[in-house]
Design an enzyme around this catalytic site. Structure first.
Site, PDB file in Angstrom:
ATOM      1  N   PRO A  69      20.234  -7.591   1.690  1.00  0.00           N
ATOM      2  CA  PRO A  69      20.904  -7.325   2.974  1.00  0.00           C
ATOM      3  C   PRO A  69      20.199  -7.405   4.444  1.00  0.00           C
ATOM      4  O   PRO A  69      19.101  -7.005   4.223  1.00  0.00           O
ATOM      5  CB  PRO A  69      21.496  -5.821   2.876  1.00  0.00           C
ATOM      6  CG  PRO A  69      21.130  -5.301   1.438  1.00  0.00           C
ATOM      7  CD  PRO A  69      19.970  -6.407   0.970  1.00  0.00           C
TER       8      PRO A  69
ATOM      9  N   ALA B 134      19.255  -4.055   7.261  1.00  0.00           N
ATOM     10  CA  ALA B 134      19.534  -2.781   6.656  1.00  0.00           C
ATOM     11  C   ALA B 134      18.307  -2.138   6.234  1.00  0.00           C
ATOM     12  O   ALA B 134      18.400  -1.068   5.462  1.00  0.00           O
ATOM     13  CB  ALA B 134      20.177  -3.145   5.381  1.00  0.00           C
ATOM     14  N   GLY B 135      17.035  -2.558   6.741  1.00  0.00           N
ATOM     15  CA  GLY B 135      15.833  -1.689   6.514  1.00  0.00           C
ATOM     16  C   GLY B 135      15.221  -1.881   5.052  1.00  0.00           C
ATOM     17  O   GLY B 135      14.468  -1.265   4.641  1.00  0.00           O
TER      18      GLY B 135
ATOM     19  N   SER C  57      14.541  -7.754   4.901  1.00  0.00           N
ATOM     20  CA  SER C  57      14.819  -9.039   4.469  1.00  0.00           C
ATOM     21  C   SER C  57      13.963 -10.169   5.474  1.00  0.00           C
ATOM     22  O   SER C  57      13.743 -11.055   4.844  1.00  0.00           O
ATOM     23  CB  SER C  57      16.458  -9.343   5.083  1.00  0.00           C
ATOM     24  OG  SER C  57      16.569  -9.263   6.266  1.00  0.00           O
TER      25      SER C  57
ATOM     26  N   ASP D  33       6.116  -3.774   6.336  1.00  0.00           N
ATOM     27  CA  ASP D  33       7.150  -4.808   5.606  1.00  0.00           C
ATOM     28  C   ASP D  33       6.387  -5.905   5.337  1.00  0.00           C
ATOM     29  O   ASP D  33       6.595  -6.193   4.002  1.00  0.00           O
ATOM     30  CB  ASP D  33       8.274  -5.043   6.783  1.00  0.00           C
ATOM     31  CG  ASP D  33       9.224  -4.126   6.750  1.00  0.00           C
ATOM     32  OD1 ASP D  33       8.755  -2.841   6.460  1.00  0.00           O
ATOM     33  OD2 ASP D  33      10.396  -4.553   7.276  1.00  0.00           O
TER      34      ASP D  33
HETATM   35  O1  PMV Z   1      12.511  -3.334   9.140  1.00  0.00           O
HETATM   36  P1  PMV Z   1      12.877  -1.754   9.033  1.00  0.00           P
HETATM   37  O2  PMV Z   1      14.169  -1.475   9.348  1.00  0.00           O
HETATM   38  O3  PMV Z   1      12.699  -1.379   7.508  1.00  0.00           O
HETATM   39  O4  PMV Z   1      11.896  -1.094   9.703  1.00  0.00           O
HETATM   40  C1  PMV Z   1      10.604  -1.020   9.610  1.00  0.00           C
HETATM   41  C2  PMV Z   1      10.049   0.594   9.880  1.00  0.00           C
HETATM   42  C3  PMV Z   1       9.794   0.956  11.230  1.00  0.00           C
HETATM   43  O5  PMV Z   1       8.585   1.809  11.129  1.00  0.00           O
HETATM   44  C4  PMV Z   1      10.856   1.343  11.985  1.00  0.00           C
HETATM   45  C5  PMV Z   1       9.227  -0.112  12.042  1.00  0.00           C
HETATM   46  C6  PMV Z   1       7.631  -0.766  11.842  1.00  0.00           C
HETATM   47  O6  PMV Z   1       7.483  -1.797  12.164  1.00  0.00           O
HETATM   48  O7  PMV Z   1       6.949  -0.179  10.838  1.00  0.00           O
END
Ligand code: PMV
Length: 313
Positions: A101, A104-105, A108, A152
């Site tokens: 998704p 949505a964290g 993706s 990520d």
């Molecule tokens: O991409 P997301 O929604 O999983 O957010 C990443 C996590 C944060 O710590 C909020 C941002 C980051 O760059 O680490």
């Protein structure tokens, strides 16, 4: 040239989101139940240098050269060609499909970048090592939210649970037992960039309070790193829930996330928290086998649009 494909998992952050942007520790794990997949096929009738991009989920089908210069897919391809010193690649068709998704964290954007970078470099006969794949995907991540921590692209490129801290060597780890997580989607899409810049504004307005929150989250990540390796589900759950309370204090939760977290805990979850940037998106619950079903039912009856089960063993 034969067709080449590459797939990347999604990810969840178990602890430490936001604080990780400020060089504190965070823990993330890959989620293989959702994937971004890139398939590259040769275009024999087109001249060298011609690249067609088809992103199925975005209903995009266009020559690479016609995409905006800051388009993340275009960036991923061009950064890869640049890293490999390829001026005119053999004509190719890049097809991207993702079950992760968006907004949505679940990573993706980073997953698409990693899959594209892997597929393009492999197609050109020069598969890039994992650290280069991660570094290039990090460059693309900057388009998504300006000041990414890099967690990520790291967890997705390495496809392993990691303890991550900006500027430090990555610490992949193996869990000491079985951990089952439910990932529940609020259905609210929230842009990471906005959540991150909101935290930045509040941090600038009250640096002492936010530095202290970041330090407390860092300590929780450190403790959870120990409990995960020890296979201690109860303590891991406790650190996760404490992390959620600190995220609430940072202003990145919302009523739907809080409702799902409370529902999970009331139905026997060992711990629960929002995961990712917050403001919507997903929450996660750590569950025992015994409670997995009842927690999942509770999440759905409290409005979760989708529940994905993933785990570590
Ligand atoms: O991409 P997301 O929604 O999983 O957010 C990443 C996590 C944060 O710590 C909020 C941002 C980051 O760059 O680490």
């Amino acid at each position: 040239m034969p067709a080449i494909s590459a797939s990347s998992p999604g990810k969840i952050i178990l602890l430490g989101e936001h604080a990780v942007v400020y060089a504190r520790r965070a823990i993330a794990i890959p989620v293989s139940q959702v994937q971004a997949r890139t398939v590259i096929t040769p275009l024999v009738r087109q001249p060298a240098g011609y690249i067609q991009v088809q992103a199925v989920n975005l209903q995009l089908d266009a020559p690479l050269a016609e995409l905006p210069a800051d388009d993340p897919i275009r960036q991923a391809v061009e950064l890869t060609l640049g890293a490999l010193n390829v001026q005119r690649a053999p004509a190719m068709h890049i097809r991207i499909h993702s079950s992760i998704p968006i907004a949505a964290g679940l990573g993706s954007g980073a997953a698409v970048s990693v899959a594209v970078i892997r597929a393009v470099s492999t197609y050109l006969g020069k598969p890039l090592p994992v650290e280069d794949v991660s570094a290039l995907a990090y460059e693309v991540e900057k388009t998504y939210h300006g000041t990414p921590s890099g967690i990520d692209n790291t967890v997705i490129a390495y496809h392993q649970p990691v303890l991550f801290q900006k500027g430090q060597p990555i610490q992949p780890f193996s869990p000491g037992g079985k951990f089952t997580f439910l990932i529940a989607d609020t259905g609210i899409s929230a842009a990471t960039r906005e959540q991150v810049s909101g935290v930045r504004e509040r941090w600038q307005a009250d640096p002492a309070a936010y530095e202290s929150l970041f330090d407390r989250i860092d300590a929780l990540s450190g403790q959870a790193f120990q409990s995960l390796q020890a296979g201690d589900t109860e303590m891991t759950g406790r650190w996760m829930t404490e992390n959620h309370h600190l995220l609430q204090q940072m202003g990145v939760s919302c009523s739907q996330l809080d409702e799902l977290v409370n529902a999970a805990l009331e139905h026997g979850a060992l711990g629960a928290k929002l995961s990712g940037a917050g403001g919507g998106g997903n929450m996660i619950a750590l569950v025992s086998d015994e409670h997995a079903r009842s927690v999942e039912d509770a999440l759905r009856s409290h409005g979760a649009r989708q529940v994905i089960q993933t785990g570590l063993e």
